[in-house]
Design a protein around this motif. Structure first.
Motif, short mmCIF file in Angstrom:
data_model
loop_
_atom_site.label_atom_id
_atom_site.label_comp_id
_atom_site.label_asym_id
_atom_site.label_seq_id
_atom_site.Cartn_x
_atom_site.Cartn_y
_atom_site.Cartn_z
N PRO A 207 0.83 -1.21 0.00
CA PRO A 207 0.00 0.00 0.00
C PRO A 207 0.86 1.27 0.00
O PRO A 207 1.85 1.36 0.73
CB PRO A 207 -0.81 -0.12 1.29
N GLN A 208 0.47 2.22 -0.81
CA GLN A 208 1.22 3.47 -0.95
C GLN A 208 1.33 4.21 0.37
O GLN A 208 2.32 4.90 0.63
CB GLN A 208 0.57 4.36 -2.02
N ARG A 209 0.36 4.06 1.24
CA ARG A 209 0.42 4.81 2.51
C ARG A 209 1.58 4.35 3.38
O ARG A 209 2.06 5.11 4.23
CB ARG A 209 -0.90 4.76 3.25
N VAL A 210 2.09 3.13 3.20
CA VAL A 210 3.28 2.68 3.93
C VAL A 210 4.49 3.49 3.46
O VAL A 210 5.28 3.98 4.26
CB VAL A 210 3.52 1.17 3.75
N VAL A 211 4.61 3.65 2.15
CA VAL A 211 5.70 4.44 1.57
C VAL A 211 5.59 5.89 2.04
O VAL A 211 6.58 6.51 2.46
CB VAL A 211 5.69 4.36 0.03
N GLU A 212 4.40 6.44 1.98
CA GLU A 212 4.19 7.84 2.37
C GLU A 212 4.51 8.06 3.85
O GLU A 212 5.07 9.09 4.21
CB GLU A 212 2.75 8.25 2.06
N LEU A 213 4.15 7.11 4.70
CA LEU A 213 4.47 7.22 6.12
C LEU A 213 5.99 7.22 6.31
O LEU A 213 6.52 8.05 7.06
CB LEU A 213 3.84 6.08 6.92
N ALA A 214 6.69 6.32 5.65
CA ALA A 214 8.15 6.26 5.77
C ALA A 214 8.78 7.58 5.30
O ALA A 214 9.70 8.10 5.94
CB ALA A 214 8.70 5.09 4.97
N GLU A 215 8.28 8.12 4.21
CA GLU A 215 8.79 9.40 3.70
C GLU A 215 8.51 10.53 4.68
O GLU A 215 9.38 11.39 4.92
CB GLU A 215 8.18 9.71 2.34
N ASP A 216 7.33 10.53 5.26
CA ASP A 216 6.96 11.58 6.21
C ASP A 216 7.82 11.53 7.48
O ASP A 216 8.28 12.56 7.97
CB ASP A 216 5.48 11.48 6.56
N ILE A 217 8.03 10.33 7.99
CA ILE A 217 8.82 10.15 9.22
C ILE A 217 10.25 10.63 9.02
O ILE A 217 10.87 11.16 9.95
CB ILE A 217 8.83 8.66 9.64
N LYS B 235 11.47 12.80 6.51
CA LYS B 235 11.64 13.99 5.65
C LYS B 235 12.59 15.05 6.22
O LYS B 235 13.19 15.80 5.48
CB LYS B 235 10.29 14.60 5.32
N ASP B 236 12.74 15.11 7.53
CA ASP B 236 13.58 16.15 8.14
C ASP B 236 15.02 15.72 8.37
O ASP B 236 15.80 16.43 9.01
CB ASP B 236 12.97 16.58 9.48
N TYR B 237 15.41 14.55 7.84
CA TYR B 237 16.75 14.02 8.09
C TYR B 237 17.52 13.89 6.78
O TYR B 237 16.92 13.64 5.73
CB TYR B 237 16.66 12.68 8.82
N ASP B 238 18.84 14.02 6.88
CA ASP B 238 19.68 14.00 5.68
C ASP B 238 20.33 12.66 5.41
O ASP B 238 20.35 12.20 4.28
CB ASP B 238 20.77 15.07 5.79
N TYR C 155 21.49 6.99 8.05
CA TYR C 155 21.55 6.63 9.46
C TYR C 155 20.49 7.40 10.27
O TYR C 155 19.75 6.80 11.05
CB TYR C 155 22.95 6.89 9.99
N GLU C 156 20.41 8.69 10.05
CA GLU C 156 19.42 9.51 10.77
C GLU C 156 18.00 9.07 10.42
O GLU C 156 17.11 9.03 11.28
CB GLU C 156 19.60 10.99 10.44
N LYS C 157 17.79 8.74 9.15
CA LYS C 157 16.46 8.30 8.72
C LYS C 157 16.08 6.97 9.38
O LYS C 157 14.94 6.79 9.81
CB LYS C 157 16.42 8.17 7.20
N LEU C 158 17.04 6.06 9.47
CA LEU C 158 16.77 4.79 10.13
C LEU C 158 16.46 4.97 11.62
O LEU C 158 15.58 4.31 12.16
CB LEU C 158 17.93 3.82 9.94
N LEU C 159 17.20 5.87 12.25
CA LEU C 159 16.91 6.16 13.66
C LEU C 159 15.50 6.75 13.82
O LEU C 159 14.80 6.44 14.78
CB LEU C 159 17.95 7.11 14.25
N ALA C 160 15.09 7.58 12.87
CA ALA C 160 13.74 8.16 12.92
C ALA C 160 12.67 7.07 12.79
O ALA C 160 11.67 7.09 13.51
CB ALA C 160 13.58 9.21 11.83
N ILE C 161 12.88 6.13 11.88
CA ILE C 161 11.93 5.02 11.73
C ILE C 161 11.90 4.18 13.01
O ILE C 161 10.83 3.82 13.51
CB ILE C 161 12.27 4.16 10.51
N MET C 162 13.08 3.88 13.54
CA MET C 162 13.16 3.10 14.77
C MET C 162 12.41 3.80 15.91
O MET C 162 11.64 3.17 16.64
CB MET C 162 14.62 2.88 15.17
#
Length: 177
Positions: free
Chosen positions: A86-96, A98-101, A104-111
Protein backbone atom coordinates in the motif's frame (compact mmCIF):
# COMPACT_ATOMS: atom_id res chain seq x y z
CA UNK A 1 26.14 -31.95 6.42
CA UNK A 2 29.19 -29.77 6.45
CA UNK A 3 28.77 -26.14 5.52
CA UNK A 4 30.55 -23.54 3.44
CA UNK A 5 28.98 -20.72 5.49
CA UNK A 6 30.77 -18.81 8.21
CA UNK A 7 28.34 -16.95 10.41
CA UNK A 8 29.38 -13.50 11.52
CA UNK A 9 27.97 -10.52 13.37
CA UNK A 10 27.88 -7.24 11.49
CA UNK A 11 31.03 -5.12 11.17
CA UNK A 12 33.63 -7.91 11.18
CA UNK A 13 37.22 -6.69 11.45
CA UNK A 14 39.15 -9.98 11.08
CA UNK A 15 38.37 -13.66 10.60
CA UNK A 16 40.82 -16.34 11.71
CA UNK A 17 40.17 -19.99 10.90
CA UNK A 18 41.77 -23.25 11.98
CA UNK A 19 42.31 -24.72 8.52
CA UNK A 20 43.12 -23.45 5.04
CA UNK A 21 39.77 -23.62 3.26
CA UNK A 22 39.97 -20.39 1.23
CA UNK A 23 37.83 -17.73 2.84
CA UNK A 24 35.66 -15.56 0.59
CA UNK A 25 33.48 -12.58 1.42
CA UNK A 26 31.34 -9.94 -0.20
CA UNK A 27 30.43 -6.39 0.71
CA UNK A 28 27.23 -7.41 2.51
CA UNK A 29 29.21 -9.14 5.26
CA UNK A 30 28.63 -12.74 4.18
CA UNK A 31 31.54 -15.19 4.50
CA UNK A 32 31.95 -18.63 2.99
CA UNK A 33 34.69 -21.11 2.15
CA UNK A 34 35.77 -22.74 -1.12
CA UNK A 35 35.55 -26.20 0.47
CA UNK A 36 33.22 -27.32 3.27
CA UNK A 37 34.57 -26.71 6.74
CA UNK A 38 35.97 -29.81 8.37
CA UNK A 39 33.99 -31.32 11.22
CA UNK A 40 36.22 -29.83 13.94
CA UNK A 41 37.02 -26.56 12.16
CA UNK A 42 36.93 -23.44 14.25
CA UNK A 43 37.01 -19.79 13.42
CA UNK A 44 37.27 -16.59 15.39
CA UNK A 45 35.74 -13.33 14.29
CA UNK A 46 36.77 -10.03 15.76
CA UNK A 47 34.08 -7.45 15.18
CA UNK A 48 32.97 -4.00 16.22
CA UNK A 49 30.42 -4.46 19.05
CA UNK A 50 27.07 -2.98 18.10
CA UNK A 51 26.18 -0.45 20.72
CA UNK A 52 25.12 3.13 20.32
CA UNK A 53 27.44 3.95 23.23
CA UNK A 54 30.44 2.48 21.33
CA UNK A 55 32.28 5.27 19.45
CA UNK A 56 33.90 2.75 17.09
CA UNK A 57 30.45 1.42 16.13
CA UNK A 58 29.07 4.91 15.54
CA UNK A 59 32.12 5.83 13.44
CA UNK A 60 31.71 2.66 11.35
CA UNK A 61 28.08 3.45 10.70
CA UNK A 62 28.62 7.10 9.89
CA UNK A 63 31.71 6.64 7.72
CA UNK A 64 30.68 3.71 5.60
CA UNK A 65 26.93 3.57 5.77
CA UNK A 66 26.00 5.54 2.69
CA UNK A 67 28.08 3.36 0.36
CA UNK A 68 28.03 0.06 2.26
CA UNK A 69 26.61 -1.82 -0.70
CA UNK A 70 28.49 -0.92 -3.86
CA UNK A 71 27.42 -3.83 -6.07
CA UNK A 72 24.29 -2.64 -7.96
CA UNK A 73 22.83 -6.17 -8.02
CA UNK A 74 23.01 -6.25 -4.21
CA UNK A 75 21.51 -2.78 -3.92
CA UNK A 76 18.59 -3.82 -6.12
CA UNK A 77 18.13 -7.04 -4.16
CA UNK A 78 17.82 -5.21 -0.84
CA UNK A 79 15.45 -2.56 -2.19
CA UNK A 80 12.76 -4.95 -3.47
CA UNK A 81 9.24 -4.37 -2.22
CA UNK A 82 6.00 -6.23 -2.87
CA UNK A 83 4.12 -4.93 -5.91
CA UNK A 84 0.97 -4.65 -3.82
CA UNK A 85 2.54 -2.68 -0.94
CA UNK A 86 0.00 0.00 0.00
CA UNK A 87 1.22 3.47 -0.95
CA UNK A 88 0.42 4.81 2.51
CA UNK A 89 3.28 2.68 3.93
CA UNK A 90 5.70 4.44 1.57
CA UNK A 91 4.19 7.84 2.37
CA UNK A 92 4.47 7.22 6.12
CA UNK A 93 8.15 6.26 5.77
CA UNK A 94 8.79 9.40 3.70
CA UNK A 95 6.96 11.58 6.21
CA UNK A 96 8.82 10.15 9.22
CA UNK A 97 12.21 10.74 7.56
CA UNK A 98 11.64 13.99 5.65
CA UNK A 99 13.58 16.15 8.14
CA UNK A 100 16.75 14.02 8.09
CA UNK A 101 19.68 14.00 5.68
CA UNK A 102 21.64 10.81 6.18
CA UNK A 103 20.46 7.23 5.89
CA UNK A 104 21.55 6.63 9.46
CA UNK A 105 19.42 9.51 10.77
CA UNK A 106 16.46 8.30 8.72
CA UNK A 107 16.77 4.79 10.13
CA UNK A 108 16.91 6.16 13.66
CA UNK A 109 13.74 8.16 12.92
CA UNK A 110 11.93 5.02 11.73
CA UNK A 111 13.16 3.10 14.77
CA UNK A 112 11.95 5.86 17.09
CA UNK A 113 8.56 5.87 15.37
CA UNK A 114 8.15 2.11 15.73
CA UNK A 115 8.95 2.26 19.44
CA UNK A 116 5.57 3.90 20.09
CA UNK A 117 3.77 0.63 19.42
CA UNK A 118 3.26 -1.69 22.41
CA UNK A 119 5.12 -5.01 22.41
CA UNK A 120 2.91 -8.05 22.83
CA UNK A 121 3.23 -11.75 22.12
CA UNK A 122 -0.50 -11.89 21.37
CA UNK A 123 -1.26 -9.26 18.69
CA UNK A 124 -4.43 -9.36 16.63
CA UNK A 125 -4.23 -11.74 13.68
CA UNK A 126 -3.48 -9.95 10.42
CA UNK A 127 -6.42 -10.48 8.05
CA UNK A 128 -5.57 -12.62 5.01
CA UNK A 129 -6.46 -9.85 2.58
CA UNK A 130 -4.18 -7.28 4.25
CA UNK A 131 -0.52 -6.42 3.85
CA UNK A 132 1.33 -7.40 7.05
CA UNK A 133 3.24 -4.13 7.50
CA UNK A 134 0.29 -1.93 6.53
CA UNK A 135 -1.91 -3.68 9.10
CA UNK A 136 0.75 -3.36 11.82
CA UNK A 137 1.37 0.35 11.17
CA UNK A 138 -2.20 1.53 10.70
CA UNK A 139 -4.55 -0.89 12.45
CA UNK A 140 -2.95 -3.43 14.80
CA UNK A 141 -0.35 -1.01 16.18
CA UNK A 142 1.14 -3.70 18.42
CA UNK A 143 3.22 -6.79 17.91
CA UNK A 144 6.43 -8.62 18.64
CA UNK A 145 9.92 -8.72 17.10
CA UNK A 146 8.82 -9.99 13.67
CA UNK A 147 6.38 -7.09 13.34
CA UNK A 148 8.95 -4.42 14.18
CA UNK A 149 11.75 -5.95 12.09
CA UNK A 150 9.53 -6.43 9.04
CA UNK A 151 8.21 -2.89 9.28
CA UNK A 152 11.75 -1.52 9.68
CA UNK A 153 12.98 -3.31 6.57
CA UNK A 154 9.96 -2.41 4.42
CA UNK A 155 10.01 1.25 5.47
CA UNK A 156 13.79 1.46 4.93
CA UNK A 157 13.47 0.04 1.45
CA UNK A 158 10.52 2.35 0.75
CA UNK A 159 12.80 5.37 1.19
CA UNK A 160 15.64 3.86 -0.83
CA UNK A 161 17.81 2.43 1.94
CA UNK A 162 18.89 -1.16 1.23
CA UNK A 163 17.88 -3.44 4.09
CA UNK A 164 17.42 -7.12 4.81
CA UNK A 165 15.57 -9.12 7.43
CA UNK A 166 17.40 -11.93 9.19
CA UNK A 167 16.18 -14.01 12.11
CA UNK A 168 17.24 -17.09 13.96
CA UNK A 169 20.18 -18.31 15.96
CA UNK A 170 22.55 -21.25 16.11
CA UNK A 171 22.05 -23.72 18.92
CA UNK A 172 25.16 -24.96 20.75
CA UNK A 173 25.91 -28.66 20.46
CA UNK A 174 26.20 -29.09 24.23
CA UNK A 175 23.12 -28.52 26.32
CA UNK A 176 23.38 -25.51 28.67
CA UNK A 177 26.42 -24.22 26.79
Amino acid sequence: NRTHKIYSPNYPVTVEKSDDVGLMTNNTGEFWTRRPLKENSTYTIKYIPQSFSNPQFLAAINSGFENAITDPSQTERYLQLPDNLPQRVVELAEDITKDYDTSYEKLLAIMTYLRQFPYTLEPDIVPEDRDFVDYFLFDGKEGYCVYYATAMVVMSRAIGIPARYVEGFTMPQQRNE
